[in-house]
Write a protein that holds these residues in place. Sequence first.
Motif, PDB file in Angstrom:
ATOM      1  N   ILE A   1      -7.204   1.983   5.925  1.00 14.56           N
ATOM      2  CA  ILE A   1      -7.030   3.302   6.012  1.00 14.56           C
ATOM      3  C   ILE A   1      -8.368   3.816   6.926  1.00 14.56           C
ATOM      4  CG2 ILE A   1      -5.820   3.523   3.857  1.00 14.56           C
ATOM      5  CD1 ILE A   1      -8.464   3.814   2.464  1.00 14.56           C
ATOM      6  N   SER A   2      -8.390   5.188   7.078  1.00 12.78           N
ATOM      7  CA  SER A   2      -9.516   5.401   8.174  1.00 12.78           C
ATOM      8  C   SER A   2     -10.960   5.308   7.901  1.00 12.78           C
ATOM      9  CB  SER A   2      -9.124   6.957   8.458  1.00 12.78           C
ATOM     10  OG  SER A   2      -9.349   7.852   7.383  1.00 12.78           O
TER      11      SER A   2
ATOM     12  N   VAL B   1     -11.556   8.578   2.326  1.00 13.92           N
ATOM     13  CA  VAL B   1     -10.159   8.447   1.880  1.00 13.92           C
ATOM     14  C   VAL B   1     -10.051   7.616   1.013  1.00 13.92           C
ATOM     15  CG1 VAL B   1      -7.868   7.753   2.777  1.00 13.92           C
ATOM     16  CG2 VAL B   1      -9.359   9.216   4.158  1.00 13.92           C
TER      17      VAL B   1
ATOM     18  N   HIS C   1      -9.667  -1.798   3.386  1.00 13.91           N
ATOM     19  CA  HIS C   1      -8.312  -1.980   3.660  1.00 13.91           C
ATOM     20  C   HIS C   1      -7.765  -3.152   2.693  1.00 13.91           C
ATOM     21  CE1 HIS C   1     -10.475  -5.641   4.944  1.00 13.91           C
ATOM     22  NE2 HIS C   1      -9.453  -6.131   5.076  1.00 13.91           N
TER      23      HIS C   1
ATOM     24  N   VAL D   1      -6.175   5.099  -2.943  1.00  8.62           N
ATOM     25  CA  VAL D   1      -4.951   4.902  -2.212  1.00  8.62           C
ATOM     26  C   VAL D   1      -4.408   3.706  -3.077  1.00  8.62           C
ATOM     27  CG1 VAL D   1      -3.967   4.181  -0.091  1.00  8.62           C
ATOM     28  CG2 VAL D   1      -5.817   5.881  -0.095  1.00  8.62           C
TER      29      VAL D   1
ATOM     30  N   ILE E   1       0.870  -1.276   0.023  1.00  4.10           N
ATOM     31  CA  ILE E   1       0.105   0.156   0.126  1.00  4.10           C
ATOM     32  C   ILE E   1       0.817   1.215   0.211  1.00  4.10           C
ATOM     33  CG2 ILE E   1      -0.220  -0.173   2.418  1.00  4.10           C
ATOM     34  CD1 ILE E   1      -2.923   1.264   2.252  1.00  4.10           C
ATOM     35  N   ASP E   2       0.448   2.145  -0.907  1.00  8.42           N
ATOM     36  CA  ASP E   2       1.345   3.465  -0.910  1.00  8.42           C
ATOM     37  C   ASP E   2       0.714   4.662   0.114  1.00  8.42           C
ATOM     38  OD1 ASP E   2       2.643   5.633  -1.513  1.00  8.42           O
ATOM     39  OD2 ASP E   2       1.549   5.880  -3.569  1.00  8.42           O
ATOM     40  N   CYS E   3       1.221   4.481   1.521  1.00 13.13           N
ATOM     41  CA  CYS E   3       0.935   5.224   2.478  1.00 13.13           C
ATOM     42  C   CYS E   3       2.203   5.370   3.475  1.00 13.13           C
ATOM     43  CB  CYS E   3      -0.318   4.661   3.269  1.00 13.13           C
ATOM     44  SG  CYS E   3      -0.094   3.072   4.235  1.00 13.13           S
ATOM     45  N   ASN E   4       1.909   5.871   4.683  1.00 11.82           N
ATOM     46  CA  ASN E   4       2.719   6.363   5.774  1.00 11.82           C
ATOM     47  C   ASN E   4       2.272   5.647   6.913  1.00 11.82           C
ATOM     48  OD1 ASN E   4       4.894   7.867   4.291  1.00 11.82           O
ATOM     49  ND2 ASN E   4       3.457   9.506   4.367  1.00 11.82           N
TER      50      ASN E   4
ATOM     51  N   GLN F   1       0.470   7.163  10.108  1.00 11.20           N
ATOM     52  CA  GLN F   1       0.197   8.496   9.635  1.00 11.20           C
ATOM     53  C   GLN F   1      -1.147   8.561   8.945  1.00 11.20           C
ATOM     54  OE1 GLN F   1       3.487  11.136   8.168  1.00 11.20           O
ATOM     55  NE2 GLN F   1       4.905   9.692   9.197  1.00 11.20           N
ATOM     56  N   ASP F   2      -0.990   7.918   7.839  1.00 14.04           N
ATOM     57  CA  ASP F   2      -2.276   7.806   7.134  1.00 14.04           C
ATOM     58  C   ASP F   2      -2.696   6.443   6.828  1.00 14.04           C
ATOM     59  OD1 ASP F   2      -0.431   7.281   5.309  1.00 14.04           O
ATOM     60  OD2 ASP F   2      -0.457   9.238   4.393  1.00 14.04           O
ATOM     61  N   CYS F   3      -2.347   5.355   7.491  1.00 15.94           N
ATOM     62  CA  CYS F   3      -2.692   3.953   7.386  1.00 15.94           C
ATOM     63  C   CYS F   3      -2.276   3.334   8.522  1.00 15.94           C
ATOM     64  CB  CYS F   3      -2.172   3.504   5.925  1.00 15.94           C
ATOM     65  SG  CYS F   3      -0.346   3.180   5.996  1.00 15.94           S
TER      66      CYS F   3
END
Length: 351
Positions: A101-102, A106, A198, A111, A59-62, A65-67
């Motif tokens: 993810i939240s 989003v 997710h 994502v 997954i492309d996220c931090n 922070q955002d995942c």
Amino acid sequence: MPNQTKNLFIVLISLTLTLFIGCFNSSSLTHSSTSSNLSNTESKHIASSAQLPNFALPIDCNLEQDCFIMHYVDRDPSSKAIDFGCGRQTYDGHKGTDFGISDLAVMKTGVPVLATASGTVLRVRDWMTDALVDSPEKKQAIKNRECGNGLVIDHGNGWETQYCHLRRGSVIVEPNEQVEKGAILGMVGASGLASFPHIHLNVRKDGQIIDPFVGVNSSPGCNQPLNSLWSEPLDYKPTGLMSAGFAPKQPTQTEIWSGLYKETQLSADIPILAFWVHAYGVLSGDVEKWTLIAPNGKVVYNEDGALERSYRSWLAYIGKRKIFPGVWQGKYQLWRDQSLIFEVNREVLVN
């Protein structure tokens, strides 16, 4: 419940995600083997360390922070469940790692889901609707298609990865296509048996489930030597914040997962001002500390209390009736064994 004022209240909503959350292997996208643990005999055929892959994040996220990682592989072969860190962020029979993810808002922004390693796409599905499963009827409707939209990649030497719950219409690869490590495969979604948006990642070697945090040749249970298959070290994070904010009413889990109540401005005419927190992995004995501050600087609520049970998903809020204009502040802390796990501060303008 503290009774500082008749116009203020607190509500705690436990959301265990045990009934409907699922990332199963019983679909046309999956390998025929569903065993989730390796015995010493079964593991003898596993490749040497020189042949072991290094997997990137799917997954492309931090992370954090955002995942976040909601669920790990279940390492208990019995009807109980335990993750590799000896925690409870898994459930019986869970065969992969869930990167969440939240909320659906989003998700709709897009994502990316990424190939964890180079390989050949074997199977693809991309037509199922994104819909949070929150009832037995919805669960029955996707029987045998629990993975939802997804794909399987063959990495050679018996290694495969499977990606589940992608957003409908987002898969951009086809069977027999060669993909490179880090290539975009599609977008995170909520298709199939998913109670939150997710990407579920399965790692398999010769049809056997491998926990990428532990590696090959491991025995069931936790407290095992860690021979991570990840390209970069990933910390074990069994507890954390998913989202927080203010709402003009008592929030529900469905509303929070849908992405509601992110407003930074609300009307003074609302029935209540609710400061909410959505977390994962809270444990019995954890201490919550809540503070609500009015625009004039007065602390209208400042209390703490210990949780009586453990929950994989946890939604709670405090609320204030009869509010007045200005900037309201909400503060929340989660403590465990006298150590701060996380804290969150939010503001909302009431006019």
